[in-house]
Write a protein that holds these residues in place. Sequence first.
Motif, PDB file in Angstrom:
ATOM      1  N   SER A  47       0.616  -1.042   0.045  1.00  0.00           N
ATOM      2  CA  SER A  47       0.027  -0.084  -0.440  1.00  0.00           C
ATOM      3  C   SER A  47       0.799   1.430  -0.095  1.00  0.00           C
ATOM      4  N   ILE A  48       1.662   1.274   0.931  1.00  0.00           N
ATOM      5  CA  ILE A  48       2.804   2.366   0.638  1.00  0.00           C
ATOM      6  C   ILE A  48       3.296   2.591  -0.593  1.00  0.00           C
ATOM      7  N   ALA A  49       4.176   1.569  -0.551  1.00  0.00           N
ATOM      8  CA  ALA A  49       4.901   1.907  -2.142  1.00  0.00           C
ATOM      9  C   ALA A  49       4.193   2.421  -2.990  1.00  0.00           C
ATOM     10  N   ALA A  50       2.117   2.062  -3.165  1.00  0.00           N
ATOM     11  CA  ALA A  50       1.790   1.994  -4.079  1.00  0.00           C
ATOM     12  C   ALA A  50       1.396   3.641  -4.130  1.00  0.00           C
ATOM     13  N   TRP A  63      13.768  -9.994  -1.322  1.00  0.00           N
ATOM     14  CA  TRP A  63      13.131 -11.404  -1.170  1.00  0.00           C
ATOM     15  C   TRP A  63      11.929 -11.664  -0.804  1.00  0.00           C
ATOM     16  N   LEU A  64      10.679 -10.265  -1.349  1.00  0.00           N
ATOM     17  CA  LEU A  64       9.444 -10.617  -1.596  1.00  0.00           C
ATOM     18  C   LEU A  64       9.363 -11.516  -2.760  1.00  0.00           C
ATOM     19  N   SER A  65       9.359 -12.139  -3.625  1.00  0.00           N
ATOM     20  CA  SER A  65       9.729 -12.919  -4.763  1.00  0.00           C
ATOM     21  C   SER A  65       8.391 -12.501  -5.382  1.00  0.00           C
ATOM     22  N   GLY A  66       7.076 -12.065  -5.207  1.00  0.00           N
ATOM     23  CA  GLY A  66       5.886 -11.466  -5.740  1.00  0.00           C
ATOM     24  C   GLY A  66       5.721 -10.614  -6.949  1.00  0.00           C
ATOM     25  N   ILE A  67       6.745  -9.626  -5.312  1.00  0.00           N
ATOM     26  CA  ILE A  67       6.741  -7.879  -6.165  1.00  0.00           C
ATOM     27  C   ILE A  67       8.025  -7.571  -6.947  1.00  0.00           C
ATOM     28  N   SER A  68       8.650  -8.672  -6.501  1.00  0.00           N
ATOM     29  CA  SER A  68      10.289  -8.717  -7.170  1.00  0.00           C
ATOM     30  C   SER A  68      11.323  -7.319  -8.089  1.00  0.00           C
ATOM     31  N   TRP A  69      10.413  -7.967  -9.468  1.00  0.00           N
ATOM     32  CA  TRP A  69      10.453  -7.149 -10.307  1.00  0.00           C
ATOM     33  C   TRP A  69       9.826  -5.677 -10.375  1.00  0.00           C
ATOM     34  N   THR A  70       8.374  -5.586  -9.794  1.00  0.00           N
ATOM     35  CA  THR A  70       7.946  -4.252  -9.523  1.00  0.00           C
ATOM     36  C   THR A  70       9.451  -3.619  -8.361  1.00  0.00           C
ATOM     37  N   CYS A  71       9.246  -4.120  -7.333  1.00  0.00           N
ATOM     38  CA  CYS A  71      10.137  -3.165  -6.523  1.00  0.00           C
ATOM     39  C   CYS A  71      11.664  -2.624  -7.098  1.00  0.00           C
ATOM     40  N   VAL A  72      11.980  -3.640  -8.017  1.00  0.00           N
ATOM     41  CA  VAL A  72      13.402  -3.051  -8.443  1.00  0.00           C
ATOM     42  C   VAL A  72      13.550  -2.378  -9.752  1.00  0.00           C
ATOM     43  N   SER A  73      12.636  -2.150 -10.412  1.00  0.00           N
ATOM     44  CA  SER A  73      12.454  -1.512 -11.319  1.00  0.00           C
ATOM     45  C   SER A  73      11.584   0.044 -10.799  1.00  0.00           C
ATOM     46  N   ALA A  74      10.961   0.175 -10.253  1.00  0.00           N
ATOM     47  CA  ALA A  74      11.058   1.089  -9.177  1.00  0.00           C
ATOM     48  C   ALA A  74      12.083   2.020  -8.421  1.00  0.00           C
ATOM     49  N   ALA A  75      13.258   1.339  -8.158  1.00  0.00           N
ATOM     50  CA  ALA A  75      14.105   1.053  -7.568  1.00  0.00           C
ATOM     51  C   ALA A  75      15.290   2.206  -8.258  1.00  0.00           C
ATOM     52  N   VAL A  76      15.069   0.713  -9.426  1.00  0.00           N
ATOM     53  CA  VAL A  76      15.885   1.679 -10.608  1.00  0.00           C
ATOM     54  C   VAL A  76      15.474   2.938 -10.970  1.00  0.00           C
ATOM     55  N   ARG A  77      14.582   3.220 -10.909  1.00  0.00           N
ATOM     56  CA  ARG A  77      13.911   4.339 -11.687  1.00  0.00           C
ATOM     57  C   ARG A  77      14.337   5.643 -10.749  1.00  0.00           C
ATOM     58  N   ILE A  78      13.418   5.503  -9.822  1.00  0.00           N
ATOM     59  CA  ILE A  78      14.054   6.511  -7.818  1.00  0.00           C
ATOM     60  C   ILE A  78      15.703   6.903  -7.900  1.00  0.00           C
ATOM     61  N   ALA A  79      16.096   5.645  -8.438  1.00  0.00           N
ATOM     62  CA  ALA A  79      17.479   6.209  -7.996  1.00  0.00           C
ATOM     63  C   ALA A  79      18.129   6.262  -8.978  1.00  0.00           C
ATOM     64  N   THR A  80      17.473   6.967  -9.996  1.00  0.00           N
ATOM     65  CA  THR A  80      18.323   7.764 -11.513  1.00  0.00           C
ATOM     66  C   THR A  80      17.874   8.842 -11.309  1.00  0.00           C
ATOM     67  N   GLU A  81      16.516   9.212 -10.777  1.00  0.00           N
ATOM     68  CA  GLU A  81      15.978  10.798 -10.692  1.00  0.00           C
ATOM     69  C   GLU A  81      16.928  11.239  -9.165  1.00  0.00           C
ATOM     70  N   LEU A  82      17.658  10.003  -8.468  1.00  0.00           N
ATOM     71  CA  LEU A  82      18.545  11.240  -7.166  1.00  0.00           C
ATOM     72  C   LEU A  82      19.716  11.325  -7.757  1.00  0.00           C
ATOM     73  N   GLN A  83      19.682  10.456  -9.192  1.00  0.00           N
ATOM     74  CA  GLN A  83      21.704  10.704 -10.006  1.00  0.00           C
ATOM     75  C   GLN A  83      22.124   9.372  -9.227  1.00  0.00           C
ATOM     76  N   LEU A  84      21.759   8.888  -9.012  1.00  0.00           N
ATOM     77  CA  LEU A  84      22.854   7.611  -7.629  1.00  0.00           C
ATOM     78  C   LEU A  84      24.262   7.408  -8.232  1.00  0.00           C
ATOM     79  N   HIS A  85      24.118   7.725  -9.955  1.00  0.00           N
ATOM     80  CA  HIS A  85      24.835   7.648 -10.893  1.00  0.00           C
ATOM     81  C   HIS A  85      25.902   7.970 -10.504  1.00  0.00           C
ATOM     82  N   ARG A  86      25.647   9.599 -10.402  1.00  0.00           N
ATOM     83  CA  ARG A  86      26.850  10.814 -10.837  1.00  0.00           C
ATOM     84  C   ARG A  86      27.533  10.493  -9.781  1.00  0.00           C
ATOM     85  N   SER A  87      26.875  10.278  -7.917  1.00  0.00           N
ATOM     86  CA  SER A  87      27.641   9.965  -7.082  1.00  0.00           C
ATOM     87  C   SER A  87      29.741   9.849  -7.155  1.00  0.00           C
ATOM     88  N   ILE A  88      29.735   8.701  -7.986  1.00  0.00           N
ATOM     89  CA  ILE A  88      30.927   7.979  -8.258  1.00  0.00           C
ATOM     90  C   ILE A  88      31.965   8.639  -7.768  1.00  0.00           C
TER      91      ILE A  88
END
Length: 633
Positions: A251-254, A276-301
């Motif tokens: 609910s919170i993620a949605a 660890w939550l296999s039923g929603i793994s792909w949904t969660c990782v896709s959201a994580a990639v999107r938000i990480a990109t929006e936060l510009q984590l890849h540029r922190s190196i």
Amino acid sequence: MSGSPSDPAAVLALRDQFGDRKPPDITRKITACVACRKQKIKCHMRDGEPPCTRCKKRGLSCTVNKSLQMILESDASWKHLMTRKIQVLESALGKVANHLSLGELLEDEMDQEDDVAEQTQAPTPHRAHSQISPQAEKHTPLNFEVVMDPDSGPAAIPGSVVSPIAIPGNETNRAEQDIITRGVITVDQAQQYLDIYQNRLDHFLYRIIGDRRDLTQVRQASPLLLAAICAVGALHLATADFEKCYQEFVSIAASQTFSRRNNVDDVRGLCVAAFWLSGISWTCVSAAVRIATELQLHRSIFKALNGDKTHYQRTRLYYLVFVCDHHFSVAYGRPPMTRQDDAIRAALQFLETEHAVEDDARLCSQVQFWSIGSEIYSTFGIDVERPLDASMIEPLRRFSISLDRVRADWTQRFRQNEYVGDYPRKGVGLHYHFAKLYLFSMAFRGIGRPGFKSPDVALDIDEIANSAVLSATAILRAVVQDTEIQSFLNGLPTYFDLMIAFAVVFVLKVSTKYATSVRVDTSEIRSLVSDVVTVLKDVTSNMHPRHLLVSVAKGAESLLERCHPQEIQGPVPSNAHVTMSQPTFDDSLFNISSEWNGASFDNFFMGEFDFLSNQDAMNNYQPDLNYNSMQNM
């Protein structure tokens, strides 16, 4: 509000409505209750209030009918009182809203009153768990303005010159989503789940949440992270709280899907759930990639390499997102969303920074493994019907050498971990065999098709296919023979469960369906898989029934029984084997594409490893395996 005195102002207003302020001339007042009036006897009431003496003595219902005028005046008084109370409540809410800079909140809600009234007249679909879902953020179309950053040069990112104009009061209070505040679980329960996560689970994944935190810090950081940790902790402690914690996380993620203020701890929460939550793994990782990109984590190196601790933490989180993405790109047979960029190429330099620790070395070993995996995916593509030709053999061998080098570089580097024992070293070995199985099982591409095992590559394909079998059996033997690895199984992320399941399916299929070159001892394979099933059943006996490994254990046992039915097994010579390459078998003898665990699965291959894609939606967690869309061997 029966029994309350009538409000004079309300009564007079009602009489004015009918054009006569004079009280009605009631010539005969009703003083007897209904029961006494039916019996036509005198009704004795104390102070004129029911129950009467007779009804009280006999235990009867005692009611006195009122005249229509009395009913109308009582109703008018009640409505007048409720109106005054609502006005007082609105005034108080207005003061609170002004104090919280939400001055337009009440006006906005009033504007929507008519729309809500119309919607309530039409039938609305039932929404599961609506009682526990946090209030979603209110979103409105944004206005934008063109800005100029004085610190950036002309080569800045084009989108950086357009900025949304903030709208005050447009975001909800994140504290309202806290599952402890909402009463879903208690503080003690949350502490229990945080302890199991930080003392064990987090160390399998190189400490996703970073330095140790107390419960207050986690709650302040992100309601999403707290819900993910509690759901994962409840799953591994096999408590009844798992279902409600899981639903709260969903609910919170949605509700935060379209949020404009996600932070790095939200990314951590999504990674925890994805691993660890296999039923929603792909949904969660896709959201994580999107938000990480929006936060510009890849540029922190770049700042991380200069010693900035904040950017060091952001970079290691980006590496975790990269690894998580590649774990499930394999499991779902989909191209990874993260690519080789400056941050990934600088992984070894990252280890030389002042803040790097051993967990970072383990993380970077994974980055190297999956960088090779990404190149394998790009090189060989997804056409599983196309047999390997001479041009593919040399790249495949080079990838194999690269994997050997990564294993050699990292295996001896790691030592015992106080939380997860010798997992750092053994984990490298498991990931190595997973990657080798992924690579070598490509030898079975296009089997049975024209051009499979053409003369110029026949020997090479035989060698590669045998190597695939060796990698698969190495995975299963590690599960059977290493008790420490067995102790890890209730804690390792979903990817390990998937790869164990794949290794089981792989060796059973090779040993029962294909012929001529891959020499497999069928007796040994049957015995090995039987031992794996025994170990998995023992390990999962105390696990939560929703844990993916429980489904893996049941499915492996079912498939073994179908591949080697006990009733037709006779004496098997110790040197028995089947030689396999071209399919010369009767499909009716063993149809691997029929149903297992209630879900059909076709011929398979790692690139289309689709265990989970047809599971139920986010709000209906069902971790049973689904083997649709697997590639041909």
